[in-house]
Motif scaffolding. Structure first.
Motif, PDB file in Angstrom:
ATOM      1  N   GLY A 166       0.844  -1.214   0.000  1.00 30.91           N
ATOM      2  CA  GLY A 166       0.000   0.000   0.000  1.00 30.91           C
ATOM      3  C   GLY A 166       0.872   1.255   0.000  1.00 30.91           C
ATOM      4  O   GLY A 166       0.589   2.226  -0.715  1.00 30.91           O
ATOM      5  N   ALA A 167       1.954   1.217   0.784  1.00 27.87           N
ATOM      6  CA  ALA A 167       2.845   2.390   0.848  1.00 27.87           C
ATOM      7  C   ALA A 167       3.559   2.583  -0.484  1.00 27.87           C
ATOM      8  O   ALA A 167       3.762   3.717  -0.940  1.00 27.87           O
ATOM      9  N   LEU A 168       3.900   1.469  -1.140  1.00 31.74           N
ATOM     10  CA  LEU A 168       4.597   1.567  -2.432  1.00 31.74           C
ATOM     11  C   LEU A 168       3.702   2.190  -3.501  1.00 31.74           C
ATOM     12  O   LEU A 168       4.187   2.834  -4.432  1.00 31.74           O
ATOM     13  N   ASP A 169       2.391   1.993  -3.346  1.00 31.20           N
ATOM     14  CA  ASP A 169       1.461   2.598  -4.312  1.00 31.20           C
ATOM     15  C   ASP A 169       1.607   4.118  -4.350  1.00 31.20           C
ATOM     16  O   ASP A 169       1.248   4.760  -5.334  1.00 31.20           O
ATOM     17  N   VAL A 228       3.809   5.502  -7.221  1.00 36.64           N
ATOM     18  CA  VAL A 228       3.454   5.348  -8.640  1.00 36.64           C
ATOM     19  C   VAL A 228       2.318   6.304  -9.015  1.00 36.64           C
ATOM     20  O   VAL A 228       1.637   6.847  -8.141  1.00 36.64           O
ATOM     21  N   ASN A 229       2.131   6.473 -10.282  1.00 40.37           N
ATOM     22  CA  ASN A 229       1.024   7.286 -10.767  1.00 40.37           C
ATOM     23  C   ASN A 229      -0.201   6.376 -10.875  1.00 40.37           C
ATOM     24  O   ASN A 229      -0.258   5.505 -11.731  1.00 40.37           O
ATOM     25  N   SER A 230      -1.164   6.588  -9.991  1.00 40.06           N
ATOM     26  CA  SER A 230      -2.298   5.653  -9.936  1.00 40.06           C
ATOM     27  C   SER A 230      -3.167   5.725 -11.189  1.00 40.06           C
ATOM     28  O   SER A 230      -3.976   4.840 -11.440  1.00 40.06           O
ATOM     29  N   GLN A 231      -3.005   6.804 -11.989  1.00 38.17           N
ATOM     30  CA  GLN A 231      -3.794   6.907 -13.221  1.00 38.17           C
ATOM     31  C   GLN A 231      -3.214   5.999 -14.319  1.00 38.17           C
ATOM     32  O   GLN A 231      -3.941   5.412 -15.098  1.00 38.17           O
ATOM     33  N   THR A 232      -1.884   5.902 -14.331  1.00 43.32           N
ATOM     34  CA  THR A 232      -1.253   5.204 -15.462  1.00 43.32           C
ATOM     35  C   THR A 232      -0.572   3.895 -15.080  1.00 43.32           C
ATOM     36  O   THR A 232      -0.341   3.040 -15.934  1.00 43.32           O
ATOM     37  N   ASP A 233      -0.204   3.730 -13.811  1.00 40.41           N
ATOM     38  CA  ASP A 233       0.580   2.548 -13.430  1.00 40.41           C
ATOM     39  C   ASP A 233      -0.274   1.517 -12.687  1.00 40.41           C
ATOM     40  O   ASP A 233      -1.306   1.856 -12.111  1.00 40.41           O
ATOM     41  N   VAL A 234       0.229   0.283 -12.708  1.00 37.72           N
ATOM     42  CA  VAL A 234      -0.456  -0.772 -11.950  1.00 37.72           C
ATOM     43  C   VAL A 234      -0.203  -0.509 -10.467  1.00 37.72           C
ATOM     44  O   VAL A 234       0.915  -0.156 -10.076  1.00 37.72           O
ATOM     45  N   THR A 235      -1.220  -0.683  -9.656  1.00 36.21           N
ATOM     46  CA  THR A 235      -1.032  -0.519  -8.201  1.00 36.21           C
ATOM     47  C   THR A 235      -1.212  -1.883  -7.533  1.00 36.21           C
ATOM     48  O   THR A 235      -1.612  -2.859  -8.164  1.00 36.21           O
ATOM     49  N   GLY A 236      -0.893  -1.928  -6.244  1.00 33.19           N
ATOM     50  CA  GLY A 236      -1.110  -3.156  -5.468  1.00 33.19           C
ATOM     51  C   GLY A 236      -0.078  -4.238  -5.733  1.00 33.19           C
ATOM     52  O   GLY A 236      -0.345  -5.418  -5.515  1.00 33.19           O
ATOM     53  N   THR A 237       1.111  -3.855  -6.206  1.00 29.20           N
ATOM     54  CA  THR A 237       2.170  -4.850  -6.434  1.00 29.20           C
ATOM     55  C   THR A 237       3.488  -4.344  -5.832  1.00 29.20           C
ATOM     56  O   THR A 237       3.593  -3.192  -5.412  1.00 29.20           O
ATOM     57  N   VAL A 238       4.482  -5.215  -5.863  1.00 31.64           N
ATOM     58  CA  VAL A 238       5.802  -4.805  -5.369  1.00 31.64           C
ATOM     59  C   VAL A 238       6.652  -4.206  -6.494  1.00 31.64           C
ATOM     60  O   VAL A 238       7.824  -3.916  -6.281  1.00 31.64           O
ATOM     61  N   LYS A 239       6.050  -4.016  -7.667  1.00 28.22           N
ATOM     62  CA  LYS A 239       6.827  -3.514  -8.808  1.00 28.22           C
ATOM     63  C   LYS A 239       7.600  -2.231  -8.475  1.00 28.22           C
ATOM     64  O   LYS A 239       8.786  -2.119  -8.815  1.00 28.22           O
ATOM     65  N   PRO A 240       6.966  -1.261  -7.774  1.00 26.46           N
ATOM     66  CA  PRO A 240       7.731  -0.035  -7.483  1.00 26.46           C
ATOM     67  C   PRO A 240       9.004  -0.325  -6.677  1.00 26.46           C
ATOM     68  O   PRO A 240      10.017   0.339  -6.882  1.00 26.46           O
ATOM     69  N   LEU A 241       8.953  -1.320  -5.812  1.00 28.11           N
ATOM     70  CA  LEU A 241      10.145  -1.647  -5.015  1.00 28.11           C
ATOM     71  C   LEU A 241      11.231  -2.202  -5.941  1.00 28.11           C
ATOM     72  O   LEU A 241      12.392  -1.782  -5.884  1.00 28.11           O
ATOM     73  N   GLY A 242      10.832  -3.124  -6.821  1.00 29.05           N
ATOM     74  CA  GLY A 242      11.774  -3.661  -7.800  1.00 29.05           C
ATOM     75  C   GLY A 242      12.341  -2.548  -8.673  1.00 29.05           C
ATOM     76  O   GLY A 242      13.542  -2.482  -8.921  1.00 29.05           O
ATOM     77  N   ILE A 293       9.140 -11.102   5.762  1.00 27.39           N
ATOM     78  CA  ILE A 293      10.291 -10.666   4.960  1.00 27.39           C
ATOM     79  C   ILE A 293      10.490 -11.657   3.810  1.00 27.39           C
ATOM     80  O   ILE A 293      10.676 -11.270   2.656  1.00 27.39           O
ATOM     81  N   LEU A 294      10.425 -12.965   4.144  1.00 26.49           N
ATOM     82  CA  LEU A 294      10.567 -13.986   3.092  1.00 26.49           C
ATOM     83  C   LEU A 294       9.517 -13.773   2.006  1.00 26.49           C
ATOM     84  O   LEU A 294       9.808 -13.876   0.814  1.00 26.49           O
ATOM     85  N   HIS A 295       8.299 -13.487   2.435  1.00 26.75           N
ATOM     86  CA  HIS A 295       7.197 -13.334   1.479  1.00 26.75           C
ATOM     87  C   HIS A 295       7.441 -12.127   0.576  1.00 26.75           C
ATOM     88  O   HIS A 295       7.293 -12.201  -0.647  1.00 26.75           O
ATOM     89  N   LEU A 296       7.866 -11.008   1.170  1.00 25.29           N
ATOM     90  CA  LEU A 296       8.102  -9.791   0.391  1.00 25.29           C
ATOM     91  C   LEU A 296       9.220 -10.015  -0.630  1.00 25.29           C
ATOM     92  O   LEU A 296       9.089  -9.659  -1.808  1.00 25.29           O
ATOM     93  N   VAL A 297      10.287 -10.635  -0.164  1.00 19.29           N
ATOM     94  CA  VAL A 297      11.430 -10.907  -1.051  1.00 19.29           C
ATOM     95  C   VAL A 297      10.995 -11.822  -2.196  1.00 19.29           C
ATOM     96  O   VAL A 297      11.367 -11.640  -3.363  1.00 19.29           O
ATOM     97  N   THR A 298      10.173 -12.804  -1.853  1.00 18.74           N
ATOM     98  CA  THR A 298       9.654 -13.735  -2.854  1.00 18.74           C
ATOM     99  C   THR A 298       8.820 -13.017  -3.906  1.00 18.74           C
ATOM    100  O   THR A 298       8.945 -13.278  -5.101  1.00 18.74           O
ATOM    101  N   LEU A 299       7.979 -12.086  -3.451  1.00 15.15           N
ATOM    102  CA  LEU A 299       7.141 -11.348  -4.401  1.00 15.15           C
ATOM    103  C   LEU A 299       8.004 -10.535  -5.361  1.00 15.15           C
ATOM    104  O   LEU A 299       7.741 -10.477  -6.561  1.00 15.15           O
ATOM    105  N   VAL A 300       9.075  -9.921  -4.810  1.00 16.87           N
ATOM    106  CA  VAL A 300       9.956  -9.123  -5.672  1.00 16.87           C
ATOM    107  C   VAL A 300      10.666 -10.049  -6.674  1.00 16.87           C
ATOM    108  O   VAL A 300      10.727  -9.759  -7.872  1.00 16.87           O
ATOM    109  N   ALA A 301      11.178 -11.186  -6.181  1.00 14.33           N
ATOM    110  CA  ALA A 301      11.872 -12.121  -7.086  1.00 14.33           C
ATOM    111  C   ALA A 301      10.915 -12.592  -8.186  1.00 14.33           C
ATOM    112  O   ALA A 301      11.279 -12.619  -9.369  1.00 14.33           O
TER     113      ALA A 301
END
Ligand code: SF4
Ligand code: MSK
Length: 631
Positions: A415-418, A421-435, A529-537
């Motif tokens: 949620g914080a990573l959202d 990003v630009n909520s109009q143009t980018d996908v939200t609800g993912t770890v993509k911004p962290l990557g 932490i394992l889960h977050l790292v896994t999502l990024v990988a």
């Protein structure tokens, strides 16, 4: 900020002096009485697995006894001792999880145990393959999922359900290396068997089996503990809290919750709001009831309710020495058996509640899953009625406390990573911004810093120094356990801590409106932490071992931390330990841990007690990973 740390240490010293004046014994007195600690024990080369022993073998291959009576050499003895620590740690986390699952099994619409996160319940039920997970009646589904989770402890076939979260490449490594964990109880029992007198002597085989058992903790017991606690008690959200001994309020009835399992703590949080009990406290001359947390129960309660944190492992005695705690109530793990005796030097009542951790010396009120509120109410009544017994001349609560932000579950972090990003143009609800931030080099990488305090290390110094060095170098830190509380006390969990960061991390913190050190919870929450790292990988299409991410436990002391280090290494992350486990007596076993295991899992244990040097090693590690990724 360094001043706050300094001030804290001054206060710690003052409280230790106060204890001496009050005639109270602390861990420092006991440490001094022990004099020099045993060198054979320290090296892991004392074996007492059978009653022909104890056999202490020489640390040197050139002189002294080379083998125990049965012929076990130092490599076997060290390996077996290490393995049994992994069993202890895995058992503690996983048995904690089992209690949470049992509570879920007893949950009902009208009972004290409820389902607070129906969405998460349905999500995990679907993840585990339960049919019609989105339409089944809530409690019927909760009971079905709980039964399935109980099978994770003893199912006769198959491996842990949560392993499927990991990238395919990681799952293949686990299969290839035969470290994919089966039922949790089976892994612990099998390893205890393997290390029984006259079984395994091959250190490599014992280390592999230690990894597999520890994996049943990280991707089994701990992950179940975290996810099922969230379903029952709520997914932690970003919230403000306070931390340090100054949260003990001399004008209120103070109840210190200490241990790990949120079942009891949640009931006490509910019962402490009971207007009748608050009224009772007022009749006794107090302004109200103040519940404060210690160790991981403190983390669980602050993340879900904003209950203030009185301190970490090292401070459990100090809280009582303030003379203003009416009741110290505990469940399981990390509780000094010394506390009841210490409590008797003050008016404090010490109450243990778990049949698994019945602590002699004061009160025992059993926590009963079928009537959990009655235990909680009795604890609170005991505290309220004890308020009048305070000895005003012994009350001295340090004023020190720090504001802090807590509650970065995976969901909340996303949620914080959202926000970046630009909520109009980018996908939200993912770890993509962290990557994206890591790939762009705005963040160089990430570190999970966890674990306890240990009197072998200056209190909180290694935690704080390592965190400060890493954030200065644009490495975001995620923290749990007593390391998280160290960060909280030092002001690193505040937005203002961005001023201590490099340019990239500072900018990321500003855009996401987060601190550079994120509080992710208790010890079982290392699974977050394992889960977050896994999502990024998974999002980047790489293996966990390829990410510029490390694990660290600068001041750990418990068997749980040994199991944690082992499942983190198995998951593909190099793990930096600030305290030597009991393995230095076997060069061969050390070599397996620091080099051999790398060939199996792509990661290894690193031993470095100096946090500045550890930070340098971590930065080199992270930069090496970046180069290999071509970023
Ligand atoms: Fe000694 Fe072997 Fe027994 Fe260990 S198992 S105590 S080394 S005889
Ligand atoms: S409480 S295990 S002292 S982190 Fe989880 Fe702290 Fe270590 Fe206990």
């Amino acid at each position: 900020m360094s001043n706050e740390l300094l001030e804290f240490d001054v206060i710690a010293e003052a409280l230790i002096e106060k204890a001496q004046k009050d005639g109270a014994e602390t861990m420092w007195d006991r440490k001094a009485a022990l004099k020099t600690q045993c060198g054979f024990g320290e090296g892991g080369i004392c074996c007492r697995i059978c009653v022909m022993g104890p056999c202490r073998v020489s640390p040197s291959p050139d002189k002294g006894a080379q083998r125990g009576i049965c012929g076990a050499d130092r490599d076997t003895i060290v390996a077996r001792n290490f393995a049994r620590m992994c069993c202890g740690g895995t058992s503690a986390h996983s048995d904690h999880a089992r209690d949470i699952v049992h509570a879920m099994y007893h949950s009902s619409e009208d009972g004290p145990f409820k389902i607070r996160e129906e969405g998460k319940l349905r999500k995990i039920a679907a993840e585990w393959g339960i049919e019609e997970a989105d339409t089944k009646e809530t409690y019927a589904l909760a009971h079905e999922l709980a039964e399935m989770a109980l099978m994770e402890f003893g199912k006769p076939f198959g491996t842990q359900n949560f392993l499927k979260r990991a990238p395919k490449s990681r799952q293949e490594i686990w299969e290839r290396e035969n470290i994919a964990p089966r039922a949790i109880d089976q892994e612990v029992v099998t390893l205890m068997h393997s290390t029984h007198m006259g079984c395994a002597s091959d250190p490599e085989s014992i280390l592999r089996r230690s990894l597999r058992t520890s994996m049943s903790d990280g991707w089994g017991g701990s992950m179940i503990g975290t996810e099922f606690s969230d379903i029952m008690y709520g997914v932690p959200k970003e919230r403000a809290s306070e931390s340090n001994l100054g949260v003990i309020d001399p004008e209120q009835v103070n109840i210190m919750l200490h241990g790990h399992d949120p079942n009891l703590a949640e009931m006490i949080a509910v019962a402490s709001k009971n207007p009748e009990l608050i009224e009772m406290a007022k009749e006794q001359g107090a302004k109200g009831i103040n519940v404060v947390g210690m160790c991981c129960t403190g983390n669980e309660m602050t993340m879900r309710h904003g209950i203030k944190i009185a301190g970490n492992f090292y401070q459990q005695e100090m809280a009582i020495i303030t003379g203003a705690v009416e009741v110290a109530v505990v469940d399981v793990q990390c509780i000094f058996p010394a506390l009841p005796k210490l409590a008797k030097s003050y008016h404090t009542r010490f109450i243990s509640t778990s049949p698994k951790a019945k602590i002699a010396g004061d009160m025992y009120i059993e926590f009963n899953e079928e009537d959990p509120l009655s235990c909680a109410e009795e604890v609170i009544k005991t505290a309220v009625m004890n308020f009048k017994n305070r000895d005003a001349s012994k009350v001295d609560v340090p004023e020190l406390k720090a504001e802090t932000i807590v509650g970065y579950s995976v969901e909340t972090t996303i949620g914080a990573l959202d926000r970046v990003v630009n909520s109009q143009t980018d996908v939200t609800g993912t770890v993509k911004p962290l990557g994206d931030l890591v790939w762009a080099g705005v963040l160089r990488g990430a570190a999970g810093i966890v674990g306890c305090n240990n009197p072998k290390v200056e209190h909180d110094y290694a935690h704080i120094t390592l965190m400060k060095e890493l954030i200065k170098n644009d490495v975001i830190c995620v923290v749990t356990g007593c390391a998280a509380q160290a960060a909280a006390k030092a002001g690193l969990l505040k937005l203002e801590a961005k001023e201590l960061c490099g340019r990239g991390l500072k900018e990321a913190c500003e855009r996401a409106n987060i601190p550079p050190v994120l509080h992710m919870g208790s010890c079982v929450d290392i699974s977050r932490i394992l889960h977050l790292v896994t999502l990024v990988a998974n999002e980047r299409g790489v293996d966990i071992a390829e990410l510029p991410v490390v694990g660290a436990a600068p001041e750990y002391m418990s068997e749980k931390a040994v199991a944690i280090a082992s499942y983190v290494v198995s998951s593909g992350l190099n793990t930096y330990l600030g305290v030597m486990p009991y393995v230095s007596g076997s060069e061969n076993f050390m070599k397996l841990m620091t080099e051999g295991v790398k060939e199996w899992t792509g990661a290894a244990y690193v031993f470095e007690s100096d946090p500045i040097k550890a930070a340098e090693l971590i930065m080199a590690d992270i930069e090496d990973k970046r180069t290999k990724l071509g970023i």
